[in-house]
Design a protein around this motif. Structure first.
Motif, PDB file in Angstrom:
ATOM      1  N   GLY A 185       0.816  -1.210   0.000  1.00 58.13           N
ATOM      2  CA  GLY A 185       0.000   0.000   0.000  1.00 58.13           C
ATOM      3  C   GLY A 185       0.849   1.258   0.000  1.00 58.13           C
ATOM      4  N   GLU A 186       1.922   1.234   0.756  1.00 63.21           N
ATOM      5  CA  GLU A 186       2.833   2.381   0.766  1.00 63.21           C
ATOM      6  C   GLU A 186       3.481   2.580  -0.595  1.00 63.21           C
ATOM      7  N   LEU A 187       3.864   1.484  -1.234  1.00 66.97           N
ATOM      8  CA  LEU A 187       4.452   1.601  -2.571  1.00 66.97           C
ATOM      9  C   LEU A 187       3.449   2.179  -3.566  1.00 66.97           C
ATOM     10  N   ARG A 188       2.207   1.728  -3.485  1.00 64.22           N
ATOM     11  CA  ARG A 188       1.185   2.269  -4.385  1.00 64.22           C
ATOM     12  C   ARG A 188       1.023   3.774  -4.174  1.00 64.22           C
ATOM     13  N   ALA A 189       1.151   4.212  -2.949  1.00 63.69           N
ATOM     14  CA  ALA A 189       1.024   5.637  -2.664  1.00 63.69           C
ATOM     15  C   ALA A 189       2.139   6.448  -3.309  1.00 63.69           C
ATOM     16  N   THR A 190       3.246   5.792  -3.651  1.00 64.48           N
ATOM     17  CA  THR A 190       4.345   6.481  -4.347  1.00 64.48           C
ATOM     18  C   THR A 190       4.201   6.370  -5.860  1.00 64.48           C
ATOM     19  N   GLY A 191       3.177   5.651  -6.319  1.00 62.11           N
ATOM     20  CA  GLY A 191       2.975   5.457  -7.749  1.00 62.11           C
ATOM     21  C   GLY A 191       3.619   4.211  -8.299  1.00 62.11           C
ATOM     22  N   GLU A 192       4.059   3.308  -7.419  1.00 61.52           N
ATOM     23  CA  GLU A 192       4.722   2.073  -7.847  1.00 61.52           C
ATOM     24  C   GLU A 192       3.938   0.862  -7.355  1.00 61.52           C
ATOM     25  N   GLN A 193       3.836  -0.157  -8.177  1.00 62.69           N
ATOM     26  CA  GLN A 193       3.182  -1.395  -7.791  1.00 62.69           C
ATOM     27  C   GLN A 193       4.203  -2.376  -7.239  1.00 62.69           C
ATOM     28  N   ALA A 194       3.856  -3.030  -6.137  1.00 58.95           N
ATOM     29  CA  ALA A 194       4.733  -4.055  -5.573  1.00 58.95           C
ATOM     30  C   ALA A 194       4.768  -5.245  -6.508  1.00 58.95           C
ATOM     31  N   ARG A 195       5.954  -5.760  -6.755  1.00 56.79           N
ATOM     32  CA  ARG A 195       6.096  -6.917  -7.636  1.00 56.79           C
ATOM     33  C   ARG A 195       5.778  -8.207  -6.906  1.00 56.79           C
TER      34      ARG A 195
END
Length: 276
Positions: A185-195
């Motif tokens: 969720g934190e990664l999505r907030a930066t505009g990146e999807q977790a792999r």
């Protein structure tokens, strides 16, 4: 119970909490364990108010071992709920324990707890450095997660992403699902999807097969694995044939490329813990 809590499986964990509490009564180490596990569960799920109440109860029961492990949960939950005095008091207690024992893992956990209370970047940096080689993966991953969260809230997207990726990968590989979702969720907030990582390995193998695969990935022989698990070498070989078939491989060398050694599968992995 602890496993369900670490995975963040609320319904399963709550059922187990009820069963253990019914057997244990109102006090003692088992009940303290329930509160500790519940604090871990709810911190992972970002239900910090419940985590705070449960961590408080675990510490108040004053079991020497359980209280020590509950203090980091209390610090995080209290900070998230805006109860700075509670967090600072728990940090002082945690620092007393970790400084007295001097274990690297304990000092690392105290460092990220201090970062939560003070908001000082250097404390998060110290935590990541101290926990870099810790066999206690959940704490190593938590250091990256908490530092990544702090960096994101400071508006430092580029700096936070490596820590959030590391946290997500460590949590996901170990099956620590709720905390992995927090990192994602934190990664999505930066505009990146977790792999997506190697979750398919866990899905393909039974728990026994995965444990054997991780032991073999360290270089253990069939005889050594058999002795450790109290089974015959022939049974180990049968499991290995199934593992190779399921993963589409044909050698132990290839196995090392598919399965990373898990916590407790290398020498000394259980020898260092938070101080009591």
């Amino acid at each position: 119970m602890q496993l369900a809590a670490m995975r963040g499986r609320r319904e399963e964990a709550l059922r187990l909490f009820e069963e253990v509490t019914a057997e244990a009564g109102v006090g003692g180490q088992l009940v303290a364990n329930v509160h500790w596990a519940s604090a871990v569960l709810h911190n992972g799920l970002a239900d910090y108010r419940t985590a705070l109440a449960q961590a408080r109860r675990a510490v108040e029961l004053d079991d020497l071992f359980i209280a020590g492990f509950s203090l980091p949960e209390l610090v995080e939950a209290a900070v998230r709920c805006g109860e700075q005095d509670t967090a600072a008091g728990a940090l002082d207690d945690l620092a007393d324990r970790t400084e007295a024992s001097g274990t690297t893992t304990g000092l690392g956990v105290a460092a990220y707890a201090r970062g939560l209370v003070t908001g000082t970047e250097e404390h998060y940096r110290q935590a990541v450095d101290l926990l870099a080689d810790s066999p206690l993966l959940p704490y190593r991953a938590r250091a990256h997660l908490l530092y990544g969260e702090w960096l994101r809230r400071a508006g430092r997207r580029r700096d936070c992403r490596p820590h959030l990726r590391s946290a997500h990968e460590l949590f996901a590989q170990a099956g620590i699902e709720a905390f992995a979702r927090r990192a994602a969720g934190e990664l999505r907030a930066t505009g990146e999807q977790a792999r997506t990582r190697s979750g398919h390995v866990r899905d393909a193998l039974t728990a026994q097969e995965l444990h054997i695969a991780r032991l073999v990935a360290t270089g253990a022989t069939s005889g050594e694995v058999a002795a450790r698990l109290y089974i015959s070498p022939r049974t180990v070989e049968a499991h290995l044939r199934n593992i190779f078939r399921k993963l589409g491989i044909s050698s132990r060398r290839q196995l090392r490329e598919h399965v990373e050694p898990g916590p407790g599968t290398r020498p000394g992995a259980l020898g260092e813990a938070l101080p009591t």
